[in-house]
Design a protein around this motif. Structure first.
Motif, PDB file in Angstrom:
ATOM      1  N   TRP A 260       0.809  -1.185   0.049  1.00 16.74           N
ATOM      2  CA  TRP A 260       0.019  -0.169   0.004  1.00 16.74           C
ATOM      3  C   TRP A 260       1.058   1.098  -0.082  1.00 16.74           C
ATOM      4  CZ3 TRP A 260      -0.543   4.054   3.384  1.00 16.74           C
ATOM      5  CH2 TRP A 260      -1.439   4.842   3.199  1.00 16.74           C
ATOM      6  N   SER A 261       1.998   1.153   0.806  1.00 16.01           N
ATOM      7  CA  SER A 261       2.704   2.560   1.106  1.00 16.01           C
ATOM      8  C   SER A 261       3.622   2.719  -0.339  1.00 16.01           C
ATOM      9  CB  SER A 261       3.922   2.292   1.985  1.00 16.01           C
ATOM     10  OG  SER A 261       3.187   2.016   3.228  1.00 16.01           O
ATOM     11  N   GLU A 262       3.783   1.714  -1.066  1.00 14.62           N
ATOM     12  CA  GLU A 262       4.683   1.941  -2.443  1.00 14.62           C
ATOM     13  C   GLU A 262       3.797   2.920  -3.390  1.00 14.62           C
ATOM     14  OE1 GLU A 262       8.038   0.165  -3.938  1.00 14.62           O
ATOM     15  OE2 GLU A 262       8.081  -1.464  -2.182  1.00 14.62           O
ATOM     16  N   GLN A 263       2.767   2.864  -3.290  1.00 15.64           N
ATOM     17  CA  GLN A 263       1.811   3.761  -4.002  1.00 15.64           C
ATOM     18  C   GLN A 263       2.223   5.384  -3.804  1.00 15.64           C
ATOM     19  OE1 GLN A 263      -2.436   2.110  -4.566  1.00 15.64           O
ATOM     20  NE2 GLN A 263      -1.831   2.152  -2.325  1.00 15.64           N
ATOM     21  N   TYR A 264       2.494   5.658  -2.714  1.00 16.79           N
ATOM     22  CA  TYR A 264       2.550   7.031  -2.271  1.00 16.79           C
ATOM     23  C   TYR A 264       4.006   7.352  -2.032  1.00 16.79           C
ATOM     24  CZ  TYR A 264      -2.375   5.909  -1.948  1.00 16.79           C
ATOM     25  OH  TYR A 264      -3.702   5.147  -2.258  1.00 16.79           O
ATOM     26  N   VAL A 265       4.828   6.536  -1.830  1.00 17.39           N
ATOM     27  CA  VAL A 265       6.315   7.069  -1.457  1.00 17.39           C
ATOM     28  C   VAL A 265       7.336   6.452  -2.070  1.00 17.39           C
ATOM     29  CG1 VAL A 265       5.826   7.588   0.991  1.00 17.39           C
ATOM     30  CG2 VAL A 265       6.575   5.339   0.655  1.00 17.39           C
ATOM     31  N   PRO A 266       8.402   7.044  -2.565  1.00 12.85           N
ATOM     32  CA  PRO A 266       9.410   6.322  -3.475  1.00 12.85           C
ATOM     33  C   PRO A 266       9.869   5.092  -2.842  1.00 12.85           C
ATOM     34  CG  PRO A 266       9.926   8.767  -2.897  1.00 12.85           C
ATOM     35  CD  PRO A 266       8.875   8.484  -2.325  1.00 12.85           C
ATOM     36  N   SER A 267      10.380   4.067  -3.427  1.00 13.99           N
ATOM     37  CA  SER A 267      10.996   2.997  -2.985  1.00 13.99           C
ATOM     38  C   SER A 267      12.071   3.274  -2.239  1.00 13.99           C
ATOM     39  CB  SER A 267      11.102   1.564  -4.019  1.00 13.99           C
ATOM     40  OG  SER A 267      12.114   2.350  -5.009  1.00 13.99           O
TER      41      SER A 267
ATOM     42  N   SER B 232       4.280  15.029  -2.762  1.00 11.02           N
ATOM     43  CA  SER B 232       3.237  15.832  -2.560  1.00 11.02           C
ATOM     44  C   SER B 232       1.826  15.084  -2.531  1.00 11.02           C
ATOM     45  CB  SER B 232       3.104  16.804  -4.016  1.00 11.02           C
ATOM     46  OG  SER B 232       2.832  15.970  -5.279  1.00 11.02           O
ATOM     47  N   ASP B 233       1.693  14.145  -2.624  1.00 13.04           N
ATOM     48  CA  ASP B 233       0.481  13.255  -2.358  1.00 13.04           C
ATOM     49  C   ASP B 233      -0.192  13.168  -0.812  1.00 13.04           C
ATOM     50  OD1 ASP B 233      -1.328  10.692  -1.755  1.00 13.04           O
ATOM     51  OD2 ASP B 233      -1.169  10.553  -4.092  1.00 13.04           O
ATOM     52  N   ARG B 234      -1.254  13.530  -0.761  1.00 12.85           N
ATOM     53  CA  ARG B 234      -1.967  13.610   0.540  1.00 12.85           C
ATOM     54  C   ARG B 234      -1.763  12.491   1.531  1.00 12.85           C
ATOM     55  NH1 ARG B 234      -7.697  12.733   0.718  1.00 12.85           N
ATOM     56  NH2 ARG B 234      -8.291  11.317  -0.991  1.00 12.85           N
ATOM     57  N   TYR B 235      -1.624  11.215   0.945  1.00 18.07           N
ATOM     58  CA  TYR B 235      -1.276  10.059   1.803  1.00 18.07           C
ATOM     59  C   TYR B 235       0.120   9.865   1.946  1.00 18.07           C
ATOM     60  CZ  TYR B 235      -5.958   8.870   1.048  1.00 18.07           C
ATOM     61  OH  TYR B 235      -7.564   8.992   0.935  1.00 18.07           O
ATOM     62  N   ALA B 236       1.218  10.795   1.612  1.00 15.96           N
ATOM     63  CA  ALA B 236       2.563  10.410   1.583  1.00 15.96           C
ATOM     64  C   ALA B 236       3.000  10.045   3.158  1.00 15.96           C
ATOM     65  CB  ALA B 236       3.507  11.574   0.985  1.00 15.96           C
ATOM     66  N   LEU B 237       2.650  11.137   3.955  1.00 16.63           N
ATOM     67  CA  LEU B 237       3.110  10.978   5.359  1.00 16.63           C
ATOM     68  C   LEU B 237       2.389   9.941   5.974  1.00 16.63           C
ATOM     69  CD1 LEU B 237       4.720  12.355   7.618  1.00 16.63           C
ATOM     70  CD2 LEU B 237       2.734  13.556   8.345  1.00 16.63           C
ATOM     71  N   VAL B 238       1.213   9.433   5.868  1.00 18.88           N
ATOM     72  CA  VAL B 238       0.607   8.301   6.316  1.00 18.88           C
ATOM     73  C   VAL B 238       1.375   7.146   5.892  1.00 18.88           C
ATOM     74  CG1 VAL B 238      -1.260   6.799   6.447  1.00 18.88           C
ATOM     75  CG2 VAL B 238      -1.501   9.487   6.468  1.00 18.88           C
ATOM     76  N   ALA B 239       1.664   6.984   4.540  1.00 19.11           N
ATOM     77  CA  ALA B 239       2.556   5.828   3.932  1.00 19.11           C
ATOM     78  C   ALA B 239       3.946   5.757   4.634  1.00 19.11           C
ATOM     79  CB  ALA B 239       2.589   6.054   2.357  1.00 19.11           C
ATOM     80  N   ALA B 240       4.589   6.863   5.027  1.00 17.20           N
ATOM     81  CA  ALA B 240       5.901   6.882   5.604  1.00 17.20           C
ATOM     82  C   ALA B 240       5.627   6.117   6.953  1.00 17.20           C
ATOM     83  CB  ALA B 240       6.358   8.241   5.739  1.00 17.20           C
ATOM     84  N   PHE B 241       4.684   6.549   7.713  1.00 14.28           N
ATOM     85  CA  PHE B 241       4.506   5.890   8.858  1.00 14.28           C
ATOM     86  C   PHE B 241       4.220   4.438   8.854  1.00 14.28           C
ATOM     87  CE2 PHE B 241       3.823  10.324  10.636  1.00 14.28           C
ATOM     88  CZ  PHE B 241       4.743  10.247  11.951  1.00 14.28           C
ATOM     89  N   ALA B 242       3.342   3.882   7.893  1.00  8.79           N
ATOM     90  CA  ALA B 242       3.239   2.840   7.427  1.00  8.79           C
ATOM     91  C   ALA B 242       4.454   1.915   7.334  1.00  8.79           C
ATOM     92  CB  ALA B 242       2.302   2.543   6.472  1.00  8.79           C
TER      93      ALA B 242
END
Length: 305
Positions: free
Chosen positions: A83-90, A144-154
């Motif tokens: 899920w996270s790799e949709q919103y943050v760089p690998s 810049s995606d709004r889910y990026a910070l949540v994805a980082a915590f994930a």
């Protein structure tokens, strides 16, 4: 198992899991994340169990351990990573996953009698994670995606499931058939991911292109079946914390793949980061016996004097 065989298998795992980050990213281009992960693990699990049956092995295993592995490393950890790799760089995902040794050290200090908590390990892991940040300084932006910070915590939470799975395997898997254990665990994790996908994703959005099918097939056969059976075997030979250092090496394996396959140049920051990671692992793994021996030698000399 001989030491050369152990470290050869360790290097094999680094090579395999270094390539899976990119393979996951490829699959995400055509299939919803939880669906892709669920199909991957279900295929791997069924394949392992069929292979075990054909080779005449018993399909009985530890149901508790298989359930723990299915729920945590397979479903929880990989569900979050996909899920996270949709919103943050690998690159950022790999850096954040580098906290795995800290989780393993904390859990192992409670659950494993022969792996006490050491301050030197935390210092080494901190140095190694700093090396990851240096090496991937150009690719750790959240975006810049709004889910990026949540994805980082994930990405930071995901290694917790892997840590519990690693320590549980170290504690309970002795004498179990690694192929059968991981077959049942992968099946369980795959089913959980598919159920979560059915409830939250549209399967009509999946596009079963050659790259998507190839990605899932590679991840199922090599990245799951071969890799997790190898991991289980190695945990019989090496401490759980030593195995967790894989997470610090994988990003550099990915860089090596890029340099060899794609001809991507290695930068000074990447080389400096690799040196810091190597130094951090050396500090964390420095034999406690060597420190004790150095402390004892002066005392012995004074006693003789």
């Amino acid at each position: 198992m001989s030491r050369p065989a152990v470290w050869s298998l360790y290097a094999l795992l680094v090579a395999i899991w270094s390539s899976t980050w990119v393979a996951i990213k490829v699959g995400l281009g055509d299939t919803p994340p939880l669906l892709g992960a669920g199909v991957r693990f279900a295929l791997a699990g069924v394949g392992l169990l069929l292979l075990a049956r054909v080779s005449g092995r018993s399909l009985r295993t530890d149901p508790v351990l298989a359930s723990v592995l299915g729920v945590l490393p397979f479903a929880f950890t990989y569900g979050l990573i996909y899920w996270s790799e949709q919103y943050v760089p690998s690159g950022l995902a790999a850096v954040l996953f580098g906290v795995l040794p800290i989780y393993v050290a904390l859990i192992a200090s409670v659950a494993l009698r022969d792996e006490p908590l050491r301050a030197r390990l935390f210092a080494g892991v901190a140095l190694a994670v700093a090396g990851l940040v240096v090496a991937f300084s150009e690719s750790v932006a959240l975006g810049s995606d709004r889910y990026a910070l949540v994805a980082a915590f994930a990405c930071v939470a995901a290694p917790l499931g892997a840590a519990i799975g690693t320590v549980s395997t170290k504690r309970r898997a002795a004498g179990l058939d690694a192929m059968v254990l991981n077959g049942w665990a992968a099946c369980g994790g795959g089913v959980l991911l598919l159920v979560a996908s059915a409830a939250s994703e549209s399967w009509r959005d999946a596009s079963w292109t050659a790259s998507a099918v190839g990605s899932i097939a590679y991840l199922a056969v090599v990245g799951t079946a071969l890799a997790f059976v190898t991991l289980t075997r190695l945990l019989r030979e090496l401490p759980a914390v030593t195995m967790s250092f894989l997470s610090l090496l994988l990003p550099f394996g990915a860089l090596a793949f890029g340099a060899v396959v794609e001809g991507e140049p290695l930068t000074l920051a990447e080389l400096a980061g690799a040196a810091l990671v190597a130094a951090g692992i050396a500090v964390a793994q420095w034999p406690r016996s060597a420190t004790v021996l150095r402390r004892r030698e002066p005392a012995a000399s004074q006693a003789r004097g």
